[in-house]
Design a protein around this motif. Structure first.
Motif, mmCIF file in Angstrom:
data_model
loop_
_atom_site.group_PDB
_atom_site.id
_atom_site.type_symbol
_atom_site.label_atom_id
_atom_site.label_comp_id
_atom_site.label_asym_id
_atom_site.label_seq_id
_atom_site.Cartn_x
_atom_site.Cartn_y
_atom_site.Cartn_z
ATOM 1 N N GLU A 298 -4.381 -2.340 -11.220
ATOM 2 C CA GLU A 298 -4.289 -0.886 -11.362
ATOM 3 C C GLU A 298 -3.718 -0.211 -10.121
ATOM 4 O O GLU A 298 -3.006 0.793 -10.223
ATOM 5 C CB GLU A 298 -5.685 -0.321 -11.655
ATOM 6 C CG GLU A 298 -5.723 1.171 -11.934
ATOM 7 C CD GLU A 298 -5.183 1.531 -13.305
ATOM 8 O OE1 GLU A 298 -4.873 2.718 -13.518
ATOM 9 O OE2 GLU A 298 -5.059 0.623 -14.166
ATOM 10 N N TYR A 299 -4.004 -0.779 -8.935
ATOM 11 C CA TYR A 299 -3.562 -0.169 -7.675
ATOM 12 C C TYR A 299 -2.836 -1.214 -6.823
ATOM 13 O O TYR A 299 -3.354 -1.688 -5.803
ATOM 14 C CB TYR A 299 -4.768 0.392 -6.914
ATOM 15 C CG TYR A 299 -5.560 1.405 -7.693
ATOM 16 C CD1 TYR A 299 -5.157 2.735 -7.761
ATOM 17 C CD2 TYR A 299 -6.726 1.038 -8.374
ATOM 18 C CE1 TYR A 299 -5.881 3.674 -8.489
ATOM 19 C CE2 TYR A 299 -7.458 1.960 -9.106
ATOM 20 C CZ TYR A 299 -7.023 3.284 -9.163
ATOM 21 O OH TYR A 299 -7.748 4.201 -9.892
ATOM 22 N N PRO A 300 -1.632 -1.595 -7.206
ATOM 23 C CA PRO A 300 -0.918 -2.688 -6.530
ATOM 24 C C PRO A 300 -0.564 -2.399 -5.073
ATOM 25 O O PRO A 300 -0.336 -3.341 -4.301
ATOM 26 C CB PRO A 300 0.341 -2.865 -7.387
ATOM 27 C CG PRO A 300 0.516 -1.564 -8.103
ATOM 28 C CD PRO A 300 -0.853 -1.043 -8.341
ATOM 29 N N ASP A 301 -0.504 -1.134 -4.685
ATOM 30 C CA ASP A 301 -0.158 -0.803 -3.299
ATOM 31 C C ASP A 301 -1.380 -0.753 -2.380
ATOM 32 O O ASP A 301 -1.235 -0.569 -1.166
ATOM 33 C CB ASP A 301 0.569 0.551 -3.246
ATOM 34 C CG ASP A 301 1.913 0.506 -3.971
ATOM 35 O OD1 ASP A 301 2.541 -0.571 -3.965
ATOM 36 O OD2 ASP A 301 2.323 1.539 -4.537
ATOM 37 N N SER A 302 -2.559 -0.887 -2.943
ATOM 38 C CA SER A 302 -3.791 -0.880 -2.143
ATOM 39 C C SER A 302 -4.260 -2.310 -1.912
ATOM 40 O O SER A 302 -4.045 -3.192 -2.745
ATOM 41 C CB SER A 302 -4.897 -0.094 -2.858
ATOM 42 O OG SER A 302 -4.496 1.236 -3.125
ATOM 43 N N LEU A 303 -4.917 -2.529 -0.767
ATOM 44 C CA LEU A 303 -5.506 -3.832 -0.505
ATOM 45 C C LEU A 303 -6.884 -3.928 -1.147
ATOM 46 O O LEU A 303 -7.604 -2.932 -1.247
ATOM 47 C CB LEU A 303 -5.647 -4.081 0.997
ATOM 48 C CG LEU A 303 -4.383 -4.190 1.841
ATOM 49 C CD1 LEU A 303 -4.735 -4.708 3.228
ATOM 50 C CD2 LEU A 303 -3.350 -5.087 1.198
ATOM 51 N N VAL A 304 -7.233 -5.129 -1.574
ATOM 52 C CA VAL A 304 -8.583 -5.403 -2.069
ATOM 53 C C VAL A 304 -9.182 -6.461 -1.147
ATOM 54 O O VAL A 304 -8.714 -7.595 -1.102
ATOM 55 C CB VAL A 304 -8.564 -5.904 -3.524
ATOM 56 C CG1 VAL A 304 -9.982 -6.306 -3.965
ATOM 57 C CG2 VAL A 304 -8.007 -4.832 -4.452
ATOM 58 N N VAL A 305 -10.212 -6.051 -0.400
ATOM 59 C CA VAL A 305 -10.849 -6.935 0.574
ATOM 60 C C VAL A 305 -12.304 -7.128 0.175
ATOM 61 O O VAL A 305 -13.044 -6.156 -0.004
ATOM 62 C CB VAL A 305 -10.759 -6.341 1.998
ATOM 63 C CG1 VAL A 305 -11.512 -7.228 3.001
ATOM 64 C CG2 VAL A 305 -9.296 -6.199 2.419
ATOM 65 N N ALA A 306 -12.701 -8.379 0.002
ATOM 66 C CA ALA A 306 -14.075 -8.701 -0.375
ATOM 67 C C ALA A 306 -14.908 -8.908 0.887
ATOM 68 O O ALA A 306 -14.498 -9.633 1.792
ATOM 69 C CB ALA A 306 -14.101 -9.961 -1.233
ATOM 70 N N ILE A 307 -16.060 -8.245 0.943
ATOM 71 C CA ILE A 307 -17.005 -8.446 2.046
ATOM 72 C C ILE A 307 -18.275 -9.010 1.445
ATOM 73 O O ILE A 307 -19.045 -8.301 0.788
ATOM 74 C CB ILE A 307 -17.317 -7.131 2.784
ATOM 75 C CG1 ILE A 307 -16.037 -6.463 3.288
ATOM 76 C CG2 ILE A 307 -18.257 -7.390 3.951
ATOM 77 C CD1 ILE A 307 -16.270 -5.142 3.998
ATOM 78 N N GLY A 308 -18.494 -10.314 1.630
ATOM 79 C CA GLY A 308 -19.612 -10.975 0.961
ATOM 80 C C GLY A 308 -20.562 -11.646 1.926
ATOM 81 O O GLY A 308 -20.152 -12.195 2.951
ATOM 82 N N ALA A 309 -21.854 -11.601 1.591
ATOM 83 C CA ALA A 309 -22.882 -12.277 2.386
ATOM 84 C C ALA A 309 -23.118 -13.670 1.815
ATOM 85 O O ALA A 309 -23.414 -13.822 0.623
ATOM 86 C CB ALA A 309 -24.172 -11.461 2.368
#
Length: 383
Positions: free
Chosen positions: A119-130
């Motif tokens: 949906e937002y190809p110009d935005s980064l998707v960064v996962a922050i997981g414990a």
């Protein structure tokens, strides 16, 4: 720059709640109504119960299959809510906070990450997981390993926080988890606060996005802070931020491709010689040799704060231990399952069917007449 924090599951929503406390835009998604009500800072209109038709609002009991299905069922609702929050202003980075070992977070986060990338190809998707504690057992480890595999194919970077750091302090369990969550927020918030801010050398949003667009590899955020009047060596303080004592992930930083260092403090303390000594050391240490730098002298400050972001990491003991343990368990489990099936077949082989044992069957005329029995029962009832 603009970042939207989206917490998924119990662990993720608690972290998002702390981000909301320090005025970040945050959204909380969970399958447990009780966990959503427990939050203190995310506005109620930004708390979404997902999968209610599947779970009745009672959570998924660490089952990532249910977590995945819950997110899929209510994904249109979630995406509409995200769209209403974003409006007409772009988002640079979506930070998805979650627990690798749980059910809602482990199962639902990859589904949401994929939808956001589309949906937002110009935005980064960064996962922050414990990452789960070793003592939590095999189920969270399996969940974590599979989720790592899925997210590595979708997310731009995975910032993994090793919960085994909980055991290094003397806090009780509640305070230990709270400390880990606060640390995550402190580091990310401190980094974002220095992006696009005027300084001697400024980090802008494009620098941060370049470092975090790291092909689904791992990233870690290091941190060091000290009272300016007590610092004997600024170079040593900077170095501490990217050594094991400053990181929350057991990682070989020499495998990193990119780095970013932001230094904030009183002008008289930010000595050029000390800064460049430490940064040259880090540049020569990482494989990619690319370090983005931001220096922010501030006469109002009495402390020196150093935030280090390293990405493109492919060697991490924390991650490798989880993957290896999960593989070994999966292999032994499949072998045990196959052995059980073979033993069952061996045990039951050679048994005849009922028709073989009772070859004559029931003679004709010995079957009861259902209508006669029903009529007799009715008569007995009214007599």
């Amino acid at each position: 720059m603009r970042a939207l924090i989206i917490g998924v599951g119990q662990c993720g929503t608690k972290i998002a709640d702390l981000f909301s406390l320090v005025d970040f835009e945050a959204l909380a998604l969970n399958t447990s109504r009780g966990d959503l009500e427990y939050l203190k800072h995310v506005p109620h209109e930004r708390r979404i119960l997902i999968g209610e038709s599947l779970t009745g609002g009672k959570g998924v009991n660490a089952n990532p299959i249910l977590g995945r299905e819950a997110m899929k069922r209510d994904l249109p609702l979630v995406m509409r809510k995200i769209g209403s929050i974003i409006g007409y202003e772009d988002v640079d980075i979506f930070f998805l906070t979650f627990g690798f070992g749980g059910g809602t977070g482990a199962g639902g986060t990859p589904v949401l990450a994929e939808a956001l990338k589309e949906e937002y190809p110009d935005s980064l998707v960064v996962a922050i997981g414990a990452l789960p504690l070793r003592e939590e057992g095999i189920r969270p480890t399996i969940n974590a390993a599979i989720t790592i595999d899925k997210l590595s194919k979708i997310a731009d970077s995975i910032i993994a926080i090793d919960n085994n750091k909980l055991k290094e302090g003397g806090d009780d369990i509640s305070k230990a988890y709270e400390r880990i969550n606060y640390t995550i927020v402190e580091r990310i918030a401190s980094l974002l606060a220095l992006v696009d801010v005027p300084g001697e050398q400024t980090l802008d949003a494009s620098d941060l996005k370049f470092v975090l667009k790291a092909f689904g590899s791992f990233a870690t955020v290091g941190y060091a802070k000290a009272d300016a009047g007590r610092i004997k060596s600024l170079s040593r303080l900077i170095t501490r931020s990217f050594e094991s004592e400053g990181l929350y992930l057991e990682a070989n930083i020499e495998s990193a491709l990119y780095g970013l260092v932001a230094i904030h403090g009183p002008p008289e303390t930010l000595k050029a010689a000390d800064i460049f000594e430490a940064l040259n050391y880090l540049t020569n240490k990482i494989r990619g040799k690319q370090i983005f730098r931001g220096f922010y002298p501030d006469p109002r400050e009495r402390e020196v704060e150093v935030v280090t972001l390293l990405s493109g990491i492919y060697e991490s003991r924390s991650i490798e231990d989880i993957i290896i343990t999960a593989k070994q368990y999966a292999r032994s489990f499949m072998e045990a399952k196959e052995e059980a099936e073979n033993r069952k077949k061996e045990l039951l082989s050679g048994l005849p069917d009922f028709d073989d044992v009772y070859a004559k069957g029931i003679p004709d005329g010995e079957y009861p007449d259902i209508e006669e029995v029903s009529e007799r029962l009715r008569r007995e009832k009214y007599e």
